[in-house]
Motif scaffolding. Sequence first.
Motif, PDB file in Angstrom:
ATOM      1  N   LYS A 160       0.823  -1.406   0.207  1.00  0.00           N
ATOM      2  CA  LYS A 160       0.067   0.063   0.140  1.00  0.00           C
ATOM      3  C   LYS A 160       0.802   1.600   0.073  1.00  0.00           C
ATOM      4  N   LYS A 161       1.619   1.261   0.923  1.00  0.00           N
ATOM      5  CA  LYS A 161       2.584   2.332   0.868  1.00  0.00           C
ATOM      6  C   LYS A 161       3.226   2.492  -0.720  1.00  0.00           C
ATOM      7  N   SER A 162       4.043   1.669  -1.314  1.00  0.00           N
ATOM      8  CA  SER A 162       4.463   1.377  -2.265  1.00  0.00           C
ATOM      9  C   SER A 162       3.307   2.068  -3.475  1.00  0.00           C
ATOM     10  N   THR A 163       2.570   1.995  -3.622  1.00  0.00           N
ATOM     11  CA  THR A 163       1.916   2.549  -4.488  1.00  0.00           C
ATOM     12  C   THR A 163       1.839   3.659  -3.725  1.00  0.00           C
ATOM     13  N   SER A 164       1.339   4.243  -2.649  1.00  0.00           N
ATOM     14  CA  SER A 164       0.765   5.930  -2.595  1.00  0.00           C
ATOM     15  C   SER A 164       2.466   6.171  -3.166  1.00  0.00           C
ATOM     16  N   CYS A 165       4.072   6.301  -2.599  1.00  0.00           N
ATOM     17  CA  CYS A 165       4.633   6.655  -3.030  1.00  0.00           C
ATOM     18  C   CYS A 165       5.113   6.821  -4.692  1.00  0.00           C
ATOM     19  N   GLY A 166       4.318   5.810  -5.513  1.00  0.00           N
ATOM     20  CA  GLY A 166       4.855   5.796  -7.416  1.00  0.00           C
ATOM     21  C   GLY A 166       3.877   6.989  -7.632  1.00  0.00           C
ATOM     22  N   LEU A 167       2.778   6.539  -6.886  1.00  0.00           N
ATOM     23  CA  LEU A 167       1.908   7.750  -7.092  1.00  0.00           C
ATOM     24  C   LEU A 167       2.206   9.382  -6.746  1.00  0.00           C
ATOM     25  N   LEU A 168       2.848   9.252  -6.255  1.00  0.00           N
ATOM     26  CA  LEU A 168       3.080  11.043  -6.078  1.00  0.00           C
ATOM     27  C   LEU A 168       4.159  10.760  -6.668  1.00  0.00           C
ATOM     28  N   VAL A 169       5.144  10.371  -6.984  1.00  0.00           N
ATOM     29  CA  VAL A 169       6.642  10.675  -8.235  1.00  0.00           C
ATOM     30  C   VAL A 169       6.130  10.849  -9.200  1.00  0.00           C
ATOM     31  N   VAL A 170       5.538   9.997  -9.705  1.00  0.00           N
ATOM     32  CA  VAL A 170       4.520  10.776 -11.194  1.00  0.00           C
ATOM     33  C   VAL A 170       3.939  11.648 -11.098  1.00  0.00           C
ATOM     34  N   ILE A 171       3.110  12.292 -10.282  1.00  0.00           N
ATOM     35  CA  ILE A 171       2.748  13.516  -9.871  1.00  0.00           C
ATOM     36  C   ILE A 171       3.825  14.927 -10.366  1.00  0.00           C
ATOM     37  N   VAL A 172       4.603  14.423  -9.364  1.00  0.00           N
ATOM     38  CA  VAL A 172       5.954  15.675  -9.063  1.00  0.00           C
ATOM     39  C   VAL A 172       6.935  15.468 -11.241  1.00  0.00           C
ATOM     40  N   LEU A 173       6.458  14.266 -11.431  1.00  0.00           N
ATOM     41  CA  LEU A 173       7.808  14.278 -12.910  1.00  0.00           C
ATOM     42  C   LEU A 173       7.109  15.188 -13.013  1.00  0.00           C
ATOM     43  N   LEU A 174       5.110  15.042 -13.183  1.00  0.00           N
ATOM     44  CA  LEU A 174       4.397  15.840 -14.155  1.00  0.00           C
ATOM     45  C   LEU A 174       4.475  17.607 -14.138  1.00  0.00           C
TER      46      LEU A 174
END
Length: 236
Positions: free
Chosen positions: A209-223
């Motif tokens: 669950k934590k891994s999923t949340s962290c991945g989404l945050l990275v994508v947003i930052v990159l955008l």
Amino acid sequence: MAPDPWLSLYDAACQVAQETAERIQERNRYQRNGESSAKLNVVIRSLLQSLREKIEQLKELLLRAVSTRQITQLEGDRRQNLVDDLLTRQKQLQASYQSEGPGPDVTRSSLMSGGVKRGVSNPWLLEESEETRGLGFGDLRQQQRRIIEEQDAGLDALSSIISRQKQMGQEIGNELDEQNEIIDDLTNLVENTDDKVRSQTRHVKLVEKKSTSCGLLVVIVLLLIAIAVVALWPTS
């Protein structure tokens, strides 16, 4: 092996019966010769009384031995037959004492040979088995002791077998107790392992669950970075 009191008393009773028969024959001879037999009559009455008392003692001892299981039922039946035969002898001796004595040859023959001659009842008339026929008191006693020893040996063997079976039962019981302890330990081990597996499963789910949340945050930052770069890029 200590002498059996019952057998000793039985031998004594048989000897009294034998002596009584001899005294009756002697009394009859005195009477035929016209001699006084008063003293012999006193002796015979005393012997008959002694024989009766010994038979009663044999009955009491036999009853006590059977009731307390000091002897087997088979041995008790055998001794009861001996007592019945001895009681028959006592009654026949009593009848001979109370009757007039026959001739000397007839009396001796009937008392000693075991037959009945000229219509005279034999005080010692007794149907014997082939095994005991012709045996004396000593031989009979030895035979009785041998039978008792064989019975004792059989009881000892039976006791040994029962003892071994009891020991085997105890060993089997101890083995079952050890097996039950092993099963209990395995049960506890399985329960502990199951708890650990459940705990690790929950931990893995939390990490996922934590891994999923962290991945989404990275994508947003990159955008956001990409948008900023495009906005700041100079146009020509």
